[in-house]
Design a protein around this motif. Structure first.
Motif: not given
Length: 500
Positions: A378-384
């Protein structure tokens, strides 16, 4: 002498340039369009439309030989294109980020995910999602979106599908069902669905995906969409002229625009649409306006973690797609919180073969294939707002960047991972209770010249100088967790449609 009102310039050949050019050519006016781009050619595969499995294996053996000549150990490894590395821009002394110098820009290396922004992602924009929807629809037809209605509909009601959905591994299809059958009523509601992406899945097309699993090394069939595929066709239109050159500066002179390239000056343009990518467009505007202050560039923090599977093997064959197969949407219960996203990948060969000596690969290959059903990532992306950021300026006429903001760690990551564990850890699937690995950088750069920023006035139509319009992510107010490529294309179309 003033400009001819029909003389238009487009800078770039990536996602923004695709949107701008599509809109210009759809106008069917008597336009004279000149496209400028660094335009370094990418390698093209020299295989027949239907090569044998043995021929495909032999071809990628050669690709990996090329990769090993120039690639240092790196985990997780960056994508390449048939052995070609992506150009890099230094950030301080110990960091670098990808930059676009190839014809087709970073779409030669992207994962091709085609998700739109919702009003939650556009809360700081001067427009809302309803304005972009017809442009999303238009660009979906140009690119082609492999998608279907599924659990992601709760957050993304329109999937813009024009092709059959991708074929995920059997284990990830099962994981998709499990996640959507769980109740997640904590801080984040977790939904799941197949990746919606620019992938040729129609079996009657010569470049359809054959699921060989080598996506990260570059697709030999061009099944993964790159803007160069369409823009090359646009160059056959008599209204379009292409000049391979680096644009350095844009000047307002004699009631027209003058473009300075590394090959000289060209004058007489009525309008210029900048779609060179956040980094290059920012450099051009800094130089053109003589900006002295540092600008801020936003990015996304990305955290990688393994997902184990202890159930019975479900896969019936060895074919798979090494692009993102599943997307978990992490919808916050609080309205003012940001959406987060997890892209789920099978255990693909490239991840290991990039780093394993060629002499040892035959030993490891069978082992990795054996564990493919048992391991995914899994690759978890967060808001800037929760991610790293960089400063951008010119020094001695050279672009200089430094890291000025660190990504958050701690409570938010723990909360998200805890919520994910509650919905994933069933029927043999399990997320290890260990901290995920944070990547140093990502490739979703935005915000250097954002709408209504404090450094430079940029209108809702992207006008940053008289008759000069930003079309790429440099004008995004922030960088949501969602891949920006689809929105860059749609917004670039909108800007041209509004201006011309």
């Amino acid at each position: 002498m003033g400009a001819s009102q029909n003389k238009i310039a487009v800078v770039g050949t990536g996602a923004a340039a695709l949107g701008a050019l599509t809109a210009l050519l759809d106008k069917k006016n008597d336009l004279e369009i000149t496209v400028y781009d660094l335009g370094q050619e990418v390698t093209r595969a020299s295989l027949d439309d239907n090569p044998s499995k043995e021929r495909i294996v032999s071809f990628y053996d050669q690709v990996y030989q090329k990769i090993r000549l120039v690639a240092p150990f790196k985990f997780p490894p960056p994508k390449t294109h048939l052995g070609e590395q992506i150009a890099r821009q230094p950030v301080g002394k110990d960091l670098s980020i990808f930059k676009s110098e190839s014809f087709g820009g970073l779409t030669n290396y992207w994962g091709a995910t085609m998700l739109p922004f919702t009003d939650r992602e556009m809360r700081n924009w001067p427009i809302d999602q309803s304005v972009l929807n017809p442009y999303y629809q238009k660009m979906a037809q140009v690119v082609g979106v492999a998608a279907k209605s599924d659990g992601l509909d709760e957050y993304f009601p329109e999937n813009f599908s024009s092709r059959p959905a991708l074929k995920a591994t059997a284990e990830l299809v099962r994981l998709n069902q499990i996640v959507n059958n769980q109740k997640s009523d904590r801080e984040f509601k977790i939904i799941s669905g197949l990746n919606r992406c620019g992938l040729e899945t129609r079996l009657d097309q010569p470049n359809h995906c054959v699921y060989c699993g080598e996506c990260m090394a570059g697709c030999f069939k061009d099944a993964i969409y790159s803007t160069r595929m369409t823009i090359e066709k646009y160059f056959q239109d008599p209204r379009v002229k292409y000049i391979q050159a680096k644009v350095k500066r844009i000047n307002q002179k004699n009631n027209s625009l003058e473009i300075e390239t590394d090959q000289g000056l060209v004058a007489g343009f009525a309008k210029v649409f900048l779609g060179a990518g956040c980094l290059h467009s920012t450099e051009i505007i800094i130089r053109s306006l003589g900006l002295k202050q540092k600008l801020f560039m936003a990015d996304n923090a990305v955290y990688v973690f393994p997902i184990l599977y202890f159930g019975r093997k479900l896969s019936q064959d060895d074919s798979y797609l090494s692009l993102c197969n599943l997307i978990f949407g992490c919808i916050p219960q609080k309205e003012n919180e940001h959406f987060a996203q997890v892209q789920v990948y099978p255990n693909f060969d490239y991840l290991w073969r990039y780093n394993i000596p060629a002499s040892l690969w035959p030993v490891f290959k069978g082992l990795i294939s054996f564990f493919r059903p048992r391991l995914s990532f899994g690759r978890l992306y967060l808001h800037s707002d929760h991610s790293q950021g960089y400063s951008v300026e010119l020094k001695n006429d050279q672009l200089v960047m430094d890291k000025v903001k660190e990504a958050e760690s701690g409570p938010r990551i723990k909360t998200l991972m805890s919520n994910l564990g509650r919905v994933v850890n069933h029927y043999g699937f399990y997320i290890l209770p260990i901290p995920p690995i944070r990547q140093k950088v990502n490739t979703h750069y935005t915000s250097t010249l954002a709408f209504n920023n404090n450094s430079v006035k940029v209108s809702s139509s992207g006008e940053v100088m008289p008759d000069v319009y930003l079309c790429d992510s440099s004008l995004f107010p922030d960088s949501p967790a969602i891949n920006p490529g689809f929105t860059i294309m749609a917004n670039a179309y909108r800007i041209v449609d509004q201006v011309i």
